[in-house]
Design a protein around this motif. Structure first.
Motif, PDB file in Angstrom:
ATOM      1  N   ALA A 134      -1.731   0.821   1.368  1.00  0.00           N
ATOM      2  CA  ALA A 134      -2.292  -0.580   1.285  1.00  0.00           C
ATOM      3  C   ALA A 134      -3.088  -0.307   0.410  1.00  0.00           C
ATOM      4  O   ALA A 134      -3.861   0.288  -0.103  1.00  0.00           O
ATOM      5  CB  ALA A 134      -2.689  -1.009   3.140  1.00  0.00           C
ATOM      6  N   ILE A 135      -3.064  -0.921  -0.583  1.00  0.00           N
ATOM      7  CA  ILE A 135      -4.178  -1.404  -1.701  1.00  0.00           C
ATOM      8  C   ILE A 135      -5.078  -2.297  -1.921  1.00  0.00           C
ATOM      9  O   ILE A 135      -3.914  -3.642  -2.040  1.00  0.00           O
ATOM     10  CB  ILE A 135      -2.948  -0.916  -3.414  1.00  0.00           C
TER      11      ILE A 135
ATOM     12  N   TYR B  62      -0.569   5.680  -8.796  1.00  0.00           N
ATOM     13  CA  TYR B  62      -0.343   4.540  -7.165  1.00  0.00           C
ATOM     14  C   TYR B  62       0.693   3.323  -8.372  1.00  0.00           C
ATOM     15  O   TYR B  62       0.107   2.805  -9.828  1.00  0.00           O
ATOM     16  CB  TYR B  62      -1.301   4.127  -7.016  1.00  0.00           C
ATOM     17  N   LEU B  63       2.045   3.210  -7.038  1.00  0.00           N
ATOM     18  CA  LEU B  63       2.831   2.144  -7.886  1.00  0.00           C
ATOM     19  C   LEU B  63       2.551   1.279  -6.758  1.00  0.00           C
ATOM     20  O   LEU B  63       3.080   0.619  -5.976  1.00  0.00           O
ATOM     21  CB  LEU B  63       4.086   2.559  -7.625  1.00  0.00           C
ATOM     22  N   LEU B  64       1.971  -0.027  -7.695  1.00  0.00           N
ATOM     23  CA  LEU B  64       1.771  -1.619  -6.988  1.00  0.00           C
ATOM     24  C   LEU B  64       2.910  -2.418  -6.655  1.00  0.00           C
ATOM     25  O   LEU B  64       3.621  -2.338  -7.995  1.00  0.00           O
ATOM     26  CB  LEU B  64       1.040  -1.533  -7.842  1.00  0.00           C
TER      27      LEU B  64
ATOM     28  N   LYS C  72      -0.073  12.507  -7.280  1.00  0.00           N
ATOM     29  CA  LYS C  72      -1.152  11.415  -6.792  1.00  0.00           C
ATOM     30  C   LYS C  72      -1.067  12.720  -5.234  1.00  0.00           C
ATOM     31  O   LYS C  72      -2.079  13.308  -4.712  1.00  0.00           O
ATOM     32  CB  LYS C  72      -1.004  10.446  -6.042  1.00  0.00           C
ATOM     33  N   LEU C  73       0.059  12.926  -4.709  1.00  0.00           N
ATOM     34  CA  LEU C  73       0.261  13.503  -4.065  1.00  0.00           C
ATOM     35  C   LEU C  73      -0.571  14.769  -4.523  1.00  0.00           C
ATOM     36  O   LEU C  73      -0.603  16.174  -2.338  1.00  0.00           O
ATOM     37  CB  LEU C  73       1.191  13.109  -2.737  1.00  0.00           C
TER      38      LEU C  73
ATOM     39  N   GLU D 298      -3.114   0.048 -13.924  1.00  0.00           N
ATOM     40  CA  GLU D 298      -4.204   0.697 -13.880  1.00  0.00           C
ATOM     41  C   GLU D 298      -4.243   1.042 -11.966  1.00  0.00           C
ATOM     42  O   GLU D 298      -4.414   2.547 -12.557  1.00  0.00           O
ATOM     43  CB  GLU D 298      -5.893  -0.966 -13.395  1.00  0.00           C
ATOM     44  N   SER D 299      -3.340   1.307 -11.075  1.00  0.00           N
ATOM     45  CA  SER D 299      -2.899   1.832 -10.636  1.00  0.00           C
ATOM     46  C   SER D 299      -1.550   2.580 -10.795  1.00  0.00           C
ATOM     47  O   SER D 299      -2.492   3.985 -10.865  1.00  0.00           O
ATOM     48  CB  SER D 299      -1.749   0.925  -9.113  1.00  0.00           C
TER      49      SER D 299
END
Length: 351
Positions: free
Chosen positions: A70-71, A26-28, A50-51, A20-21
């Motif tokens: 931080a996620i 985003y890479l979790l 994303k950036l 989902e990330s």
């Protein structure tokens, strides 16, 4: 057998969160850096795509020269309905309302589905203030921080709280564990789970929240309270903990804590009279007797190195240097004091 099935369920949940990330840019990572009653916080990385899409995120991370975030993952499916409908929306609103201040953790983005809500937050990699106090105490072989360092940090904390109050947000859970330090040594106020908005300075609240050790006596007495004045009490507890390495009042039960508070404040180690005066000014039993943020900002302990220049500036502006005014709060906003970088703190327990 049961533990094996739980580990398998946890692994499956984590892989869902990774996917989902990734779908949201985003890479979790598997590195957990925090947790709450209904949430876990992991180290994550923003992708280049994303950036390019998120200017707020890209602008901030460019200045930090890394792509780490931080996620915070909240299990809304498992959390009580009141939390999902009341407290989580307040947390998100508070983080948006306090954007952008150097001493308040930034919310970059939010995404959600039917099971979970994800908050992408600014990373503060040097742990929390509690850890820092304990690590410094061990290194110094003396409880607490030196007053010079405590002053630098406390000025930033007061600046963050003043910013929150100025935009109509009361935190209501100010404590050492909710104050982080980033890689540059800047304070980052975080965890707005109990925060609330208010429109009138005289507004009264009635939700019992926060940690007993930091909670204002009027809340412990189950009275309606002014959120700003309750935050001021918590600031006094934080400052006491910073300079002594101890909590001023220790009890788990609210009614017992009230008894301890009414016995009065004591200082069991050498602290400057100016610092004692500031702490006592914040830890007043009657809410209206507490020093306001403007008075804290202009207190003689807060500005010793700049007091002469500051007082001259007030005189030049036709102001009485002894009279509390908004200039103190302005000075803190304009001059957040950086903290020299030190080694990573180790986990400790404040006595």
């Amino acid at each position: 057998m049961r533990s094996c099935s739980k580990r398998e369920a946890d692994r499956k949940t984590f892989m869902e969160q990774v996917q989902e990330s990734k779908e949201n840019g985003y890479l979790l990572s598997s590195r957990k850096i925090g947790s709450g009653a209904f949430s876990k916080v992991y180290l994550g990385y923003a992708t280049q795509e994303k950036l390019r899409q998120n200017y707020k995120l890209a602008s901030d991370l460019r200045s930090k020269r890394h792509s780490m975030v931080a996620i915070k993952i909240i299990s809304t499916a498992k959390a009580p309905l009141e939390y999902s409908r009341k407290f989580l929306p307040r947390e998100i609103h508070s983080l948006n309302a306090t954007y952008k201040h150097i001493n308040v953790v930034q919310l970059y983005e939010m995404y959600r589905n039917s099971k979970r809500t994800y908050l992408v937050l600014e990373l503060a990699s040097r742990g929390d203030l509690l850890e820092h106090i304990n690590a410094t105490s061990d290194r110094r072989e003396c409880p607490g921080l030196e007053e010079e360092e405590a002053r630098r940090l406390f000025r930033q904390i007061v600046s963050a709280v003043a910013h929150c109050h100025n935009v109509g947000i009361v935190h209501r859970d100010l404590k050492c564990e909710n104050i982080l330090l980033d890689e540059r040594g800047f304070i980052k106020l975080t965890d707005f789970g109990f925060a609330n908005r208010y429109s009138l300075k005289s507004s009264l609240m009635n939700t019992f929240c926060g940690s007993v050790a930091y909670t204002a006596p009027e809340i412990l007495m189950c009275k309606k309270y002014n959120g700003e004045l309750a935050d001021l009490w918590s600031l006094g507890v934080i400052l006491y903990a910073m300079v002594t390495g101890k909590l001023p009042f220790k009890e788990r039960q609210p009614h017992k804590m009230l008894h301890v508070i009414k016995q009065g404040l004591s200082f069991r180690q050498p602290i400057s009279p100016e610092c004692q005066d500031l702490i006592q000014g914040l830890l007043q039993l009657k809410p209206g007797a507490r020093l306001g943020l403007q008075q804290v900002a202009t207190h003689r302990w807060m500005l010793p190195a700049t007091s002469a220049i500051f007082q001259q500036a007030l005189k030049a502006a036709g102001r009485d240097p002894e009279k509390p005014s908004a200039e103190g709060t302005w000075w803190l906003h304009a001059h957040p004091a950086p903290v020299p970088s030190t080694g990573s703190p180790q986990l400790g327990v404040l006595g």
